[in-house]
Write a protein that holds these residues in place. Structure first.
Motif, PDB file in Angstrom:
ATOM      1  N   UNK A  44      -7.148  34.443  34.983  1.00 23.62           N
ATOM      2  CA  UNK A  44      -7.093  33.129  34.340  1.00 23.62           C
ATOM      3  C   UNK A  44      -6.432  33.298  32.982  1.00 23.62           C
ATOM      4  N   UNK A  45      -5.357  32.543  32.745  1.00 19.99           N
ATOM      5  CA  UNK A  45      -4.622  32.630  31.489  1.00 19.99           C
ATOM      6  C   UNK A  45      -4.831  31.349  30.682  1.00 19.99           C
ATOM      7  N   UNK A  46      -5.448  31.440  29.485  1.00 17.49           N
ATOM      8  CA  UNK A  46      -5.649  30.232  28.669  1.00 17.49           C
ATOM      9  C   UNK A  46      -4.315  29.651  28.227  1.00 17.49           C
ATOM     10  N   UNK A  67      -8.946  34.505  25.647  1.00 17.32           N
ATOM     11  CA  UNK A  67      -8.026  35.514  26.173  1.00 17.32           C
ATOM     12  C   UNK A  67      -8.052  35.463  27.697  1.00 17.32           C
ATOM     13  N   UNK A  68      -7.316  36.348  28.330  1.00 22.39           N
ATOM     14  CA  UNK A  68      -7.260  36.365  29.783  1.00 22.39           C
ATOM     15  C   UNK A  68      -8.641  36.620  30.377  1.00 22.39           C
ATOM     16  N   UNK A  69      -8.923  35.943  31.486  1.00 26.21           N
ATOM     17  CA  UNK A  69     -10.177  36.126  32.182  1.00 26.21           C
ATOM     18  C   UNK A  69      -9.949  36.246  33.675  1.00 26.21           C
ATOM     19  N   UNK A  70     -10.933  35.810  34.457  1.00 22.85           N
ATOM     20  CA  UNK A  70     -10.837  35.911  35.909  1.00 22.85           C
ATOM     21  C   UNK A  70     -11.584  34.751  36.548  1.00 22.85           C
ATOM     22  N   UNK A 125     -13.227  33.197  30.504  1.00 30.57           N
ATOM     23  CA  UNK A 125     -12.150  33.686  29.640  1.00 30.57           C
ATOM     24  C   UNK A 125     -12.769  34.601  28.604  1.00 30.57           C
ATOM     25  N   UNK A 126     -12.151  35.734  28.404  1.00 30.24           N
ATOM     26  CA  UNK A 126     -12.647  36.683  27.413  1.00 30.24           C
ATOM     27  C   UNK A 126     -12.259  36.239  26.009  1.00 30.24           C
ATOM     28  N   UNK A 127     -12.847  36.859  25.012  1.00 28.73           N
ATOM     29  CA  UNK A 127     -12.511  36.615  23.604  1.00 28.73           C
ATOM     30  C   UNK A 127     -12.471  37.961  22.876  1.00 28.73           C
ATOM     31  N   UNK A 128     -12.048  37.919  21.643  1.00 29.02           N
ATOM     32  CA  UNK A 128     -12.032  39.126  20.819  1.00 29.02           C
ATOM     33  C   UNK A 128     -12.806  38.828  19.534  1.00 29.02           C
ATOM     34  N   UNK A 129     -14.138  39.013  19.565  1.00 29.10           N
ATOM     35  CA  UNK A 129     -14.963  38.689  18.392  1.00 29.10           C
ATOM     36  C   UNK A 129     -14.598  39.526  17.174  1.00 29.10           C
ATOM     37  N   UNK A 130     -14.831  38.930  16.031  1.00 34.41           N
ATOM     38  CA  UNK A 130     -14.544  39.615  14.764  1.00 34.41           C
ATOM     39  C   UNK A 130     -15.765  40.400  14.298  1.00 34.41           C
TER      40      UNK A 130
END
Length: 239
Positions: free
Chosen positions: A50-52, A82-85, A118-123
């Motif tokens: 899955x592409x946001x 971010x990209x997920x599945x 969808x994934x993320x990149x937490x700070x």
């Protein structure tokens, strides 16, 4: 006398050939059998990335309807997706016979279970990033039109309404629970898709678009609404 006999024989031969030719012309010809119908209802299973898309993939400030973060210029800063599945399980149900020589058929595409994230990149929570993903579960229903140009090759065109429930906890550790919500729903998201099938193999491209509103299923709470557009590339099987 001999000439008369020879002439009579020749005449009989000519007449016989003419009658045989006429019989051959009028001989029964079997009708051409109808083309076999390969467009049949059946169960399918598919998975893929899955592409946001659009605002969903960028940092946005989403104002709430009330509370601390409803003031002008204020809002909750969401992590970019971010990209997920995704995984879909469903059934194609055709509502009538095939037509146009068994090349076309219409029906309903019913995805009774759709799971995706969808994934993320937490700070802050870099070690537990999965806790801050966008998670969704729902169902999808809509019309499908199938084209069978040759052999067992199928082309499916469909539009579906999506009913999705969502969970997302960002990195709002210093914000009161009354000012943000982790659970949301949207019963009217949309999806258009193109699928290509051969025998039991299935490949599809889906574009899902619409918003997701987080309010913990409570209309009295402040709400946060984000765009959740995405593109999916799916592979699977259809039986």
């Amino acid at each position: 006398m001999k000439r008369a006999i020879i002439l009579a024989v020749c005449l009989c031969v000519v007449i016989s050939n003419m009658l045989n030719a006429q019989d051959s012309t009028n001989a029964y010809k079997a009708p051409t059998p109808a083309r076999k119908n390969y467009i049949n209802s059946g169960f399918y299973f598919q998975i893929g990335p899955v592409f946001p898309n659009g605002e969903y993939a960028t940092l946005k400030s989403v104002p709430t309807t009330s509370g601390t973060y409803s003031k002008p210029g204020k809002g909750l800063q969401y992590l970019p997706a971010k990209m997920g599945a995704a995984m879909d399980m469903g059934f194609i149900i055709y509502l009538g016979p095939s037509f146009a020589g068994n090349h076309l058929r219409a029906g309903i595409d019913a995805t009774f279970l759709s799971l995706w994230f969808n994934s993320t990149k937490p700070i802050q929570d870099t070690k537990n990033s999965y806790e801050h993903y966008y998670y969704y579960a729902g169902q999808k229903f809509g019309p499908v039109f199938t084209i069978n140009p040759i052999d067992r090759l199928m082309i499916d065109l469909s539009y579906k309404l999506n009913a999705n429930f969502a969970y997302h906890f960002d990195e709002w550790h210093d914000i009161l629970n009354a000012d943000y919500s982790k659970y949301g729903a949207n019963l009217l998201q949309s999806e258009v898709s193109l699928a290509i099938r051969y025998s039991i193999m299935k490949f599809s491209v889906q574009y899902s678009f619409g918003n997701m509103t987080y309010d913990n299923f409570d209309n009295t709470r402040p709400t946060q609404t984000i765009q959740a557009n995405n593109v999916r590339i799916m592979i699977g099987l259809k039986f």
